[in-house]
Write an enzyme that holds these catalytic residues in place. Sequence first.
Site, mmCIF file in Angstrom:
data_model
loop_
_atom_site.group_PDB
_atom_site.id
_atom_site.type_symbol
_atom_site.label_atom_id
_atom_site.label_comp_id
_atom_site.label_asym_id
_atom_site.label_seq_id
_atom_site.Cartn_x
_atom_site.Cartn_y
_atom_site.Cartn_z
ATOM 1 N N ASP A 482 3.957 -2.439 2.879
ATOM 2 C CA ASP A 482 2.671 -2.805 2.276
ATOM 3 C C ASP A 482 2.568 -4.317 2.083
ATOM 4 O O ASP A 482 3.580 -5.046 2.155
ATOM 5 C CB ASP A 482 2.531 -2.079 0.932
ATOM 6 C CG ASP A 482 1.086 -1.738 0.600
ATOM 7 O OD1 ASP A 482 0.174 -2.388 1.151
ATOM 8 O OD2 ASP A 482 0.871 -0.835 -0.221
ATOM 9 N N ASP A 552 -7.485 2.351 1.859
ATOM 10 C CA ASP A 552 -7.159 3.095 0.633
ATOM 11 C C ASP A 552 -8.272 4.075 0.290
ATOM 12 O O ASP A 552 -8.112 4.925 -0.581
ATOM 13 C CB ASP A 552 -6.958 2.123 -0.540
ATOM 14 C CG ASP A 552 -5.536 1.577 -0.590
ATOM 15 O OD1 ASP A 552 -4.721 1.973 0.268
ATOM 16 O OD2 ASP A 552 -5.235 0.761 -1.483
HETATM 17 C C1 GLA Z 1 -1.595 -0.221 -1.738
HETATM 18 C C2 GLA Z 1 -1.562 0.859 -0.675
HETATM 19 C C3 GLA Z 1 -1.622 2.218 -1.344
HETATM 20 C C4 GLA Z 1 -0.436 2.352 -2.289
HETATM 21 C C5 GLA Z 1 -0.443 1.217 -3.301
HETATM 22 C C6 GLA Z 1 0.827 1.218 -4.122
HETATM 23 O O1 GLA Z 1 -2.829 -0.260 -2.383
HETATM 24 O O2 GLA Z 1 -2.598 0.696 0.246
HETATM 25 O O3 GLA Z 1 -1.603 3.259 -0.379
HETATM 26 O O4 GLA Z 1 0.751 2.339 -1.549
HETATM 27 O O5 GLA Z 1 -0.545 -0.051 -2.671
HETATM 28 O O6 GLA Z 1 0.869 0.216 -5.074
#
Ligand code: GLA
Length: 742
Positions: A482, A552
């Site tokens: 990420d 997301d």
């Molecule tokens: C980001 C990712 C999510 C999740 C969060 C965790 O927003 O896109 O899918 O993994 O971080 O903090």
Amino acid sequence: MRRRIAQHLHSSACLPFFFAATAVAQSAPTAIHVDESAHVFRIDADDTTYEFGVNEHQRLQTLYWGERISAKDHAASAKESLGAAAFDAPLNTTPQEFVGWGGGLYVEPDLKITFPDGNRDLDLRYVSNNLRDGVLSVRMKDISLPVTVTLEYKVDEETGIVARRAIVENHTGKPFVVESASSGTWNLPRGADYVVRYLSGRWAGEWTVNEQKIQPGKTILESRRGTTGAQNNPWFSIRTQEATEDEGDVWFGGLAWSGSWQIAVELDTVQQVRVTGGFNPFDFGYQLKPGTTLETPWFYAGHTSHGLGDASRKMHRLELHSLLPHAPQPKLRPVLYNSWEATEFKVNEAGQMALTEKAASLGVERFVMDDGWFGARNNDHAGLGDWTVNPQKFPHGLKPLIDKVHSLNMDFGLWVEPEMVNPDSDLYRKHPDWVLNFEGRPRTEGRNQLVLNLAREDVRQYVFLFLDKLLTENNIAFLKWDYNRNWSEPGWPAVAPDAQKNVYVEFTSNFYGILRELRLKHPNVEIESCSGGGSRVDLGVIPLTDEVWPSDNTDAFDRLRIQHGFTQAYAPGIMMAWVTDSPTWVNQRTLSLEYRFLSSMQGSLGIGADLTKFTPDEMETARKMVAAYKAIRETMQRGDLYRLVPPTNGSEVSVTESVAPDKHQAVLFSFLHSSTELYPFPRIHLRGLDPERTYTLRSIYGKVSNDTPTSASGSYWMHKGIDVNLRGDFQAAAFVLQGESR
Ligand code: GLA
């Protein structure tokens, strides 16, 4: 006499990675020809010809790019265009293949340099060429200074997509500053009849398709954010006004770079469209030391005369068969469970174990634990950077959970965010100098975190070593990598001021380097590129990661539009799509579980719902849907996508079809937002089937009209079509057309 040095690239055995494509039947061989007497370079592959030459002033200019032309037709030598009065000298009106800034150039330059004596004039002329192992290298040099640029070209034989980049070498004996560097300029056939399509977005709203007529002036697609960004994606397509999804000329391409980038689409004063892409020149200033080189990213581009749909399918094939790890046979994506939306930061051994059993009973193949497992990470304020297992949450380490996952026949994946640090962390307390910053200036936080300066060797080593240790000590099959903010104050105080801007290149190169090294050392580990959703998806990261997280936003209705945008440029098979809880956190919209599954099954299926709250009926539905997905997954992940009705421009309806490469199976997904005034769902005409083959229709979910035959020829389904029975609000149906075996 014309001398032809042709390299026929049918055998992939002797070719570099780019040519490792699955060969398809072609009318004529793929070849790169160098016509030494006419000074013309010609690339023929699939249904495309790309041609450029050296003109009378030894400059390189584009001669042709489009539908393949017969090998019988020999191009005339390049000749500089006439200028347009004193205001636009021929330098500006000629379709330059790669041009330095100097000599009165006003269009977008490919390279701009400031030399230590104050000179900023750069005039590149052709020197020589070389064709080896399928790579054509064309060397240029400044008229007086020992600065050389090597342009490299290669072609994907399956799609005719050409890749090119530039390598700048400094032989001047002194450092100089590269103020802008592009991979090259793509020149379209002259005309003003073009429409550019591009992608825009933001967090939870990525992948919006935009179109505008190309007007005189410049359209800039870019990221100034240090990474790819969701605001624009480094992809473009340009069609003629009359071209549609299925017909007409489209030129398209993508830049393989995950740092700040720019693609400029320019319609100049003589109606020439130029597409120039590379490092973003904003705040750029790469100090190139003597004896060193600067490589620009690869810039891929292709042409089709079969519309926007075919342009996307060519991109998908390039990614699947040439770019992805394990290409031309990238591994099928397993059905995945991810705990993020179920638990957020509240992960612990018992909670995760409970989820593993539920997930396994649905047929899930990979269990992924998301954020919250390390350091003092109970929310997004602390812990990033401290990559040791949290002892309160996992008193016995990760092993018991991983063993449990394996005992349930799944493999185990873990979330990491390696390039970031919370100021509230042991790492930051120990190394406050490791982040991007300007000395004595504020350090702007995003999601309470700062960006580690990966360009620093010590940071690069730290990141590699902690990941290597994690993968060595634990049986981990998958990392969700990420990256949850963009850059601010991109200073690098540890190096001299005139070398600090090199961070724009070195950061991304080190990011790629770490991924490459990790994959080499842990060849079975798979990686997902995620950046708070879809902010780091590009052709540069794809060869080093197996899949990407597009957004997301997991609202299954919103995802239809998101997926429509994503698949313009990227293959559905690398697009992770979770089924999450309803109503969704995004829009508070309630959707049936079937609708949510069918939305996600158009990509790589995952589940992100809180399974502990599923009723027995929901578990049963989910189990059936996972099994149904496994029966079509190869078609969904490797097949040809036809976007039959896009969910855009206020459409109440959305329909996609995926066809297996050998056409033995097709899968149809249809969605209805809301029916009105008794109108039936529009008839669907399938595409891409084998007209003579018999296909049997089977429902995954939903019904067709009573007069629909259970089996009929491909031509029947394509021409007579199929009526799906959908009425109401947020309805969905999906069907398989299974071809008779041969
Ligand atoms: C980001 C990712 C999510 C999740 C969060 C965790 O927003 O896109 O899918 O993994 O971080 O903090």
